[in-house]
Design an enzyme around this catalytic site. Structure first.
Site, PDB file in Angstrom:
ATOM      1  N   SER A   8      40.264 -86.931 -62.627  1.00 34.81           N
ATOM      2  CA  SER A   8      39.113 -87.470 -63.345  1.00 34.81           C
ATOM      3  C   SER A   8      38.970 -88.973 -63.133  1.00 34.81           C
ATOM      4  O   SER A   8      39.943 -89.702 -62.947  1.00 34.81           O
ATOM      5  CB  SER A   8      39.235 -87.174 -64.841  1.00 34.81           C
ATOM      6  N   ASP A  12      36.340 -94.875 -70.821  1.00 36.52           N
ATOM      7  CA  ASP A  12      37.011 -94.603 -72.090  1.00 36.52           C
ATOM      8  C   ASP A  12      36.330 -95.352 -73.232  1.00 36.52           C
ATOM      9  O   ASP A  12      36.065 -96.558 -73.131  1.00 36.52           O
ATOM     10  CB  ASP A  12      38.474 -95.048 -72.030  1.00 36.52           C
ATOM     11  N   GLY A  48      40.083 -92.483 -66.848  1.00 40.19           N
ATOM     12  CA  GLY A  48      40.159 -91.294 -66.017  1.00 40.19           C
ATOM     13  C   GLY A  48      41.550 -91.214 -65.407  1.00 40.19           C
ATOM     14  O   GLY A  48      42.104 -92.217 -64.940  1.00 40.19           O
ATOM     15  N   ASN A  52      43.286 -94.180 -63.229  1.00 32.33           N
ATOM     16  CA  ASN A  52      44.402 -94.900 -63.851  1.00 32.33           C
ATOM     17  C   ASN A  52      45.638 -94.901 -62.956  1.00 32.33           C
ATOM     18  O   ASN A  52      46.322 -95.918 -62.811  1.00 32.33           O
ATOM     19  CB  ASN A  52      44.762 -94.256 -65.193  1.00 32.33           C
ATOM     20  N   PHE A 102      35.427 -90.343 -71.933  1.00 30.52           N
ATOM     21  CA  PHE A 102      36.552 -89.982 -72.781  1.00 30.52           C
ATOM     22  C   PHE A 102      36.399 -90.750 -74.084  1.00 30.52           C
ATOM     23  O   PHE A 102      36.323 -91.984 -74.080  1.00 30.52           O
ATOM     24  CB  PHE A 102      37.871 -90.346 -72.090  1.00 30.52           C
ATOM     25  N   GLN A 173      44.131 -80.206 -68.915  1.00 29.50           N
ATOM     26  CA  GLN A 173      43.372 -79.014 -68.547  1.00 29.50           C
ATOM     27  C   GLN A 173      44.145 -77.718 -68.776  1.00 29.50           C
ATOM     28  O   GLN A 173      43.586 -76.627 -68.606  1.00 29.50           O
ATOM     29  CB  GLN A 173      42.924 -79.093 -67.079  1.00 29.50           C
ATOM     30  N   LEU A 224      59.243 -87.047 -72.276  1.00 23.63           N
ATOM     31  CA  LEU A 224      59.667 -86.633 -73.618  1.00 23.63           C
ATOM     32  C   LEU A 224      59.305 -87.663 -74.677  1.00 23.63           C
ATOM     33  O   LEU A 224      59.977 -87.769 -75.696  1.00 23.63           O
ATOM     34  CB  LEU A 224      61.184 -86.394 -73.623  1.00 23.63           C
ATOM     35  N   GLY A 225      58.250 -88.423 -74.450  1.00 24.36           N
ATOM     36  CA  GLY A 225      57.866 -89.445 -75.412  1.00 24.36           C
ATOM     37  C   GLY A 225      58.958 -90.491 -75.565  1.00 24.36           C
ATOM     38  O   GLY A 225      59.494 -91.011 -74.579  1.00 24.36           O
ATOM     39  N   ASP A 257      49.781 -91.704 -67.259  1.00 24.82           N
ATOM     40  CA  ASP A 257      49.229 -92.084 -65.952  1.00 24.82           C
ATOM     41  C   ASP A 257      50.019 -93.250 -65.366  1.00 24.82           C
ATOM     42  O   ASP A 257      50.278 -93.296 -64.156  1.00 24.82           O
ATOM     43  CB  ASP A 257      47.758 -92.472 -66.085  1.00 24.82           C
TER      44      ASP A 257
END
Length: 325
Positions: A8, A12, A48, A52, A102, A173, A224-225, A257
């Site tokens: 994409s 934003d 996008g 990015n 977005f 997606q 994992l954040g 990203d």
């Protein structure tokens, strides 16, 4: 490396809510939820997934090829990306639709509620990779990132047909794709990129165990954040990389990203998976410290210094030669 980044390309619209979404949700009333949030600010940024990632690669000195579909309103955005080291010559411009949008609101817990309008992105299914490979004299890697689902399936199928190594990066997606499409998308990928929730959703939809997943992809990279990154593969020992030290978390939009941009740029330098994940994690931290997905700047000297602070002098010494002016 000659890397094509598909996915994409969007504008934003980013807003901040000075509270917690969790405090506004009533557990037994979710079936009829109707909420409006009064936000403190609104900023418009370039975004996008593919744009990015390509921007982040450019910040680290790698000129990648951006592949996606946009509207006629893309002219200023194109100039911005080209000034920051992105090849936009293969971007498809729609004659009828606007560039995707977005719209995202972030609360004080860094939780997000977002919507995405595809616009011109639906025409990405008409893009073929082979002309790009001909123009460049080959492709070393194709990132198949979140995009029009038909475009994602076409790109991965063409990669298998023509022998292009590719990255399966379905992210947002996954919610739109059926199980058989998910399985088709990732089949034969060199790398599978997800966060931990997306990994569980992908396996549930496709009906794949961990072992079966690694029969379809060579390397699985799972973010994992705050717990870092986990890497697993057919012929490698599991790798865990903690997050880089950050100054202050401001906005999580585009952090994944940034990680992908750093990870694959570092791999193009010839470093190992662990070191590449460290570079990706530090670039992700720069995104997290900034409002907007392309508003940060990589200062090479500071980047190497922060790499040493997060991962040690050995990491900094290995990466420093690749960031020399």
């Amino acid at each position: 490396m000659k890397i094509a980044v598909t996915g994409s390309i969007a504008t934003d619209h980013l807003m901040s809510f000075p509270g917690r979404f969790a405090d506004q949700l009533i557990a037994d009333q979710l079936h009829k939820v109707s909420l409006s949030f009064l936000v403190d600010d609104l900023v418009l940024r370039r975004g996008g997934v593919a744009a990015n990632i390509a921007f982040g690669m450019g910040q680290l000195g790698l000129r990648s090829v951006l592949l996606g579909a946009v509207g006629a309103d893309f002219a200023d955005y194109r100039s911005w990306l080209e000034r920051h080291g992105v090849d936009c010559d293969s971007v498809h411009v729609s004659e009828v639709a606007h560039t995707a949008r977005f719209v995202c609101t972030t609360d004080t817990d860094m939780c997000q509620i977002a919507s995405f309008y595809a616009g011109a992105m639906s025409e990405a299914r008409n893009i073929e990779l082979h002309p790009v490979a001909q123009r460049l004299g080959g492709l070393d890697l194709v990132l198949v990132s979140a995009n029009d689902p038909e475009a994602m399936l076409r790109h991965s199928a063409e990669c298998r047909e023509r022998g292009y190594a590719f990255v399966a990066d379905p992210s947002q997606q996954l919610a739109r794709m059926a199980g058989e499409d998910v399985a088709s998308l990732i089949d034969g990928a060199e790398y599978l990129m997800t966060n931990d929730y997306e990994k569980s959703l992908l396996q549930s939809k496709a009906g794949l165990s961990d072992d079966q997943l690694l029969e379809r992809v060579r390397v699985r990279v799972t973010t994992l954040g705050k717990h870092g990154v986990e890497i697993a593969g057919r012929d490698i020992d599991p790798i865990h990389v903690p997050i880089a030290r950050e100054a202050e978390a401001v906005d999580p939009t585009g952090v994944g990203d940034g990680f992908r941009a750093g990870f694959f740029t570092a791999l193009s330098w010839g470093v190992g998976l662990e070191r590449a994940a460290q570079v990706g994690s530090l670039l992700a931290a720069l995104v997290l410290e900034t409002v907007g997905t392309q508003e940060y700047q990589v200062r090479h000297d500071l980047f190497v210094k922060r790499l040493a602070e997060s991962y040690g002098d050995e990491a900094a010494d290995e990466i420093r030669p690749h960031l020399l002016p």
